[in-house]
Design a protein around this motif. Structure first.
Motif, PDB file in Angstrom:
ATOM      1  N   SER A 198      37.655  49.072  48.165  1.00 56.09           N
ATOM      2  CA  SER A 198      38.202  49.549  46.899  1.00 56.09           C
ATOM      3  C   SER A 198      37.093  49.845  45.890  1.00 56.09           C
ATOM      4  O   SER A 198      37.279  50.652  44.995  1.00 56.09           O
ATOM      5  N   LEU A 199      35.947  49.202  46.032  1.00 60.41           N
ATOM      6  CA  LEU A 199      34.870  49.483  45.076  1.00 60.41           C
ATOM      7  C   LEU A 199      33.918  50.557  45.579  1.00 60.41           C
ATOM      8  O   LEU A 199      33.492  51.414  44.815  1.00 60.41           O
ATOM      9  N   TYR A 200      33.594  50.541  46.870  1.00 62.43           N
ATOM     10  CA  TYR A 200      32.578  51.467  47.378  1.00 62.43           C
ATOM     11  C   TYR A 200      33.101  52.474  48.402  1.00 62.43           C
ATOM     12  O   TYR A 200      32.315  53.223  48.958  1.00 62.43           O
TER      13      TYR A 200
ATOM     14  N   VAL B 198      23.665  43.220  46.533  1.00 64.25           N
ATOM     15  CA  VAL B 198      24.302  43.582  45.269  1.00 64.25           C
ATOM     16  C   VAL B 198      25.694  44.156  45.499  1.00 64.25           C
ATOM     17  O   VAL B 198      26.653  43.820  44.796  1.00 64.25           O
TER      18      VAL B 198
ATOM     19  N   TRP C  44      28.101  41.293  46.596  1.00 65.17           N
ATOM     20  CA  TRP C  44      28.339  40.360  45.504  1.00 65.17           C
ATOM     21  C   TRP C  44      29.213  40.994  44.428  1.00 65.17           C
ATOM     22  O   TRP C  44      30.172  40.379  43.939  1.00 65.17           O
ATOM     23  N   SER C  45      28.933  42.254  44.064  1.00 72.84           N
ATOM     24  CA  SER C  45      29.726  42.851  42.997  1.00 72.84           C
ATOM     25  C   SER C  45      31.156  43.085  43.444  1.00 72.84           C
ATOM     26  O   SER C  45      32.091  42.964  42.643  1.00 72.84           O
TER      27      SER C  45
ATOM     28  N   LEU D  42      32.763  41.152  45.498  1.00 68.47           N
ATOM     29  CA  LEU D  42      33.398  39.838  45.430  1.00 68.47           C
ATOM     30  C   LEU D  42      33.777  39.507  43.984  1.00 68.47           C
ATOM     31  O   LEU D  42      34.842  38.959  43.711  1.00 68.47           O
ATOM     32  N   THR D  43      32.875  39.861  43.054  1.00 68.09           N
ATOM     33  CA  THR D  43      33.134  39.574  41.640  1.00 68.09           C
ATOM     34  C   THR D  43      34.380  40.290  41.147  1.00 68.09           C
ATOM     35  O   THR D  43      35.169  39.740  40.388  1.00 68.09           O
ATOM     36  N   LEU D  44      34.557  41.526  41.600  1.00 71.19           N
ATOM     37  CA  LEU D  44      35.653  42.327  41.073  1.00 71.19           C
ATOM     38  C   LEU D  44      36.953  42.143  41.853  1.00 71.19           C
ATOM     39  O   LEU D  44      37.949  42.795  41.540  1.00 71.19           O
ATOM     40  N   LEU D  45      36.956  41.262  42.860  1.00 75.05           N
ATOM     41  CA  LEU D  45      38.206  40.986  43.557  1.00 75.05           C
ATOM     42  C   LEU D  45      39.062  40.085  42.668  1.00 75.05           C
ATOM     43  O   LEU D  45      38.653  38.978  42.331  1.00 75.05           O
ATOM     44  N   GLY D  46      40.239  40.560  42.289  1.00 71.35           N
ATOM     45  CA  GLY D  46      41.025  39.786  41.337  1.00 71.35           C
ATOM     46  C   GLY D  46      42.355  39.299  41.834  1.00 71.35           C
ATOM     47  O   GLY D  46      42.967  38.429  41.222  1.00 71.35           O
TER      48      GLY D  46
END
Lengths: 301, 121
Positions: free
Chosen positions: B55-57, B87, B90-91, B93-97
């Protein structure tokens, strides 16, 4: 050693929610957080500016910060959502209750005014909508010179994928104009699970186009600079101020006067040094001259 | 003469400086879920992380090379190993809500370039 700060934790009316958010922030390693009160003036009627609730009324005992063994520091902050120039009232006495003052401008004209004129600490960049205007170099450079910081909050990016797109796009365009300087990253988390640790935020900032060093500064030293800027605003650009911390005179010394005159001399000496260095805005509160009590002297150039 | 040289070679000191020798990064993460009773298997966890990457990349991100080395179902703690693009992982993982319509958060506990697990595991 820079401590981590999160200068935007929304004030939640529900006390247990707020408590869990503060506890999570302390657990993740934030030493300072600011409770954010949002004020949205509308043209129709005059509204009350919210007054901050003292934190000891909200939470009985502040949680300990992980790894620092001291309680978390909680500040109050006011954010004014501006759609008209009359919404920001300079010198309003209500603003004095807050530690930090932020505005969120919605038009280019207001953004320019906020950067160049208004006496504020933080300018919020909207993250939940498409950027209503382009960032121009001139006002941004002006804001950096004045010590005003820009805020990017990331929790909208966790909630929704459309918001994520806007957040990244707006943040990248901001970073391009300000070259990564004087930007702070904050959570704006409504729930405890929307908070992220300081190192996670640092890594996320790489996505927004910050460099490694700037990313870490955005959660630590730039936040501290914003706090110090707020301090100068509150003390009328004072670079020296003294506050009395109630502490009993040391036992055993019967004559407290020597002690106090010694301290008084040191205090005067520091003030003279400040004047000689030509920091032209010196504010000394003469009403607070030492009288046998302990004094803290803070210098901010 | 040759013999002497060989003898010296046996006791010779060698100084090797490696710069960024290990291509891997290791992460220790814990998944915090809103509902404590939810349990994930290791396969579900890996699929969940891949969803986040995608979903992010996008598809390129979903093809990122990473492994779940060790996973504890009770504490939802996992060791991840990622090849060269820390990076990105990690990013994402950070944006998984959210996981299956409940709020969740990945707490990254440790990040290292050295293998945190003993050899026999």
């Amino acid at each position: 050693m820079a401590v981590f700060m999160d200068l935007n934790v929304p004030f939640l009316p529900d006390r247990s929610d707020l408590r869990s958010v503060v506890e999570t922030a302390a657990h993740l390693g934030f030493s300072t957080i600011a409770l954010n009160y949002v004020f949205e003036p509308t043209a129709k009627k005059k509204q009350e500016i919210p007054t901050p609730t003292p934190i000891n009324e909200l939470i009985d005992q502040l949680p300990m910060v992980q790894g620092r063994s001291r309680p978390i520091r909680v500040l109050n902050r006011l954010t004014v959502l501006m759609s008209d120039a009359s919404h920001f009232r300079p010198n309003a006495p209500e603003y004095r209750c807050f530690d930090l003052l932020a505005v969120q401008p919605t038009s280019e004209k207001l953004f320019h005014a906020a950067c160049m004129v208004y006496d504020i600490d933080i300018i919020c960049v909207p993250m939940t909508e498409k950027l209503p205007f382009f960032f121009k170099r001139a006002p941004i450079n002006g804001a950096i010179d004045r010590g005003v910081v820009f805020e990017v909050s990331y929790s909208a990016a966790i909630r929704d994928s459309t918001m994520r797109r806007y957040t990244i796009a707006n943040a990248v365009s901001l970073m391009e104009s300000c070259k990564g300087k004087s930007v702070i990253l904050s959570s704006a988390a409504q729930k405890a699970l929307e908070l992220r640790g300081p190192y996670d935020v640092t890594n996320l900032a790489l996505l927004f186009g910050l460099s490694d060093g700037d990313a870490k500064e955005a959660v630590s030293s730039t936040c501290r600079a914003a706090l110090l800027h707020a301090e100068t605003r509150r003390t009328a650009s004072g670079i020296i101020y003294t506050t009395r911390s109630q502490r009993e005179a040391p036992q055993g010394s019967e004559d407290g006067r020597f002690e106090s005159s010694h301290l008084y001399r040191r205090y005067r000496c520091l003030c003279c040094v400040a004047i000689e260095l030509q920091w032209n805005k010196v504010m000394m509160s003469e009403s607070n001259t030492p009288s046998g009590l302990y004094y803290w002297i803070v210098i901010y150039a | 003469m040759k013999e002497v040289e060989e003898k010296e070679e046996a006791s010779v000191y060698q100084r090797v400086v490696l710069k960024n020798a290990s291509p891997y990064h290791y992460l220790k993460v814990r998944l915090v879920l809103e509902d404590d009773s939810t349990r994930l298997s290791a396969v579900e966890l890996k699929y969940f992380i891949i969803t986040g990457l995608k979903s992010l990349y996008g598809e390129v991100g979903a093809a990122l090379n990473f492994d779940v080395l060790k996973y504890d179902e009770d504490t939802l703690t996992a060791f991840l190993r990622v090849y060269s693009s820390l990076v990105k992982l990690w990013s994402s993982l950070t944006l998984l809500g959210s996981y299956q319509n409940q709020a969740c958060a990945f707490r990254v506990l440790q990040v290292s370039r050295l293998n945190p697990l003993p050899k026999n595991m």
